[in-house]
Write an enzyme that holds these catalytic residues in place. Structure first.
Site, short mmCIF file in Angstrom:
data_model
loop_
_atom_site.label_atom_id
_atom_site.label_comp_id
_atom_site.label_asym_id
_atom_site.label_seq_id
_atom_site.Cartn_x
_atom_site.Cartn_y
_atom_site.Cartn_z
N LYS A 61 20.82 -4.17 12.06
CA LYS A 61 22.10 -3.54 11.78
C LYS A 61 23.18 -4.60 11.94
O LYS A 61 22.94 -5.68 12.50
CB LYS A 61 22.36 -2.35 12.71
N ALA A 90 17.32 -13.94 15.47
CA ALA A 90 15.88 -14.10 15.66
C ALA A 90 15.22 -12.76 15.99
O ALA A 90 15.76 -11.95 16.72
CB ALA A 90 15.62 -15.10 16.78
N ARG A 129 28.33 -7.77 14.23
CA ARG A 129 29.76 -8.04 14.14
C ARG A 129 30.03 -8.82 12.85
O ARG A 129 29.13 -9.34 12.23
CB ARG A 129 30.27 -8.83 15.34
N HIS A 175 0.86 -1.18 0.00
CA HIS A 175 0.00 0.00 0.00
C HIS A 175 0.89 1.23 0.00
O HIS A 175 1.98 1.21 0.56
CB HIS A 175 -0.89 0.06 1.25
#
Length: 194
Positions: free
Chosen positions: A184, A164, A187, A119
């Site tokens: 993000k 997860a 490591r 949408h």
């Protein structure tokens, strides 16, 4: 009694898989091992490499969920690379430029992937506007944890691990651990290079 229960479970499981295949559209090429039911629908194309497996009997959601694969438009596509293993309650929807999942990918339970917003964002355009779309590419040997959401335009490099519960939006290089909301880089994974 135990043997009779096992036979009943086997028959019920088989019936569910057959039922979902019967109500699916003819948009699939290639074969997969569907341990849990798979509903494939839409006007586009879904392609499976060899050795793809969907569903885990010993995991949550095996008896009460199914995998939902939806290619909504004629030019929509979903591609699964060889030897990809997919958990229960998997949802993948292509309305745009397509979703490509590499080889040897591990996908956890409750994962959702989409290549569109479905949408438009502004209130006046939500019902009739054009949504943003972007191709999704998941590299080879990626491990995607449980309950991950992968959004339009995302690219996950080869050898990455997605933690997860992550919400993935953007491009990520190979061999990194990705996590969080929004996801993000946590490591690098130097052990992948040895």
């Amino acid at each position: 009694m135990r043997f009779a229960l096992r036979v009943l479970c086997f028959l019920l499981s088989r019936f569910r898989r057959i039922f979902y295949r019967l109500i699916s559209d003819k948009c699939v090429s290639g074969k997969y091992a569907g341990l849990s039911p798979v509903l494939a629908c839409g006007r586009g194309k879904i392609t499976f490499g060899t050795g793809v497996s969907i569903g885990i009997k010993e995991d949550a959601g095996f008896w009460n969920t199914y995998a939902f694969l939806n290619v909504r438009k004629e030019d929509s596509s979903i591609t699964f690379g060889a030897n990809t293993l997919i958990g229960n309650q998997f949802t993948v929807v292509s309305e745009g430029p397509g979703i490509e999942i590499g080889q040897d990918v591990l996908i956890g339970t409750g994962v959702s992937i989409c290549d569109s917003d479905f949408h438009a964002i502004p209130v006046k355009e939500r019902l009739h506007g054009v949504p943003k779309k972007g191709r999704v590419v998941i590299g080879n040997s990626v491990w995607i944890g449980d309950r991950v959401l992968i959004l339009k335009g995302s690219e996950i490099g080869e050898g990455c691990v997605v933690a997860a519960g992550a919400v993935v939006s953007g491009k990520f290089p190979p061999d990194v651990l990705i996590g969080g909301v929004p996801a993000k880089i946590i490591r690098t994974l130097p052990e992948n290079r040895t």
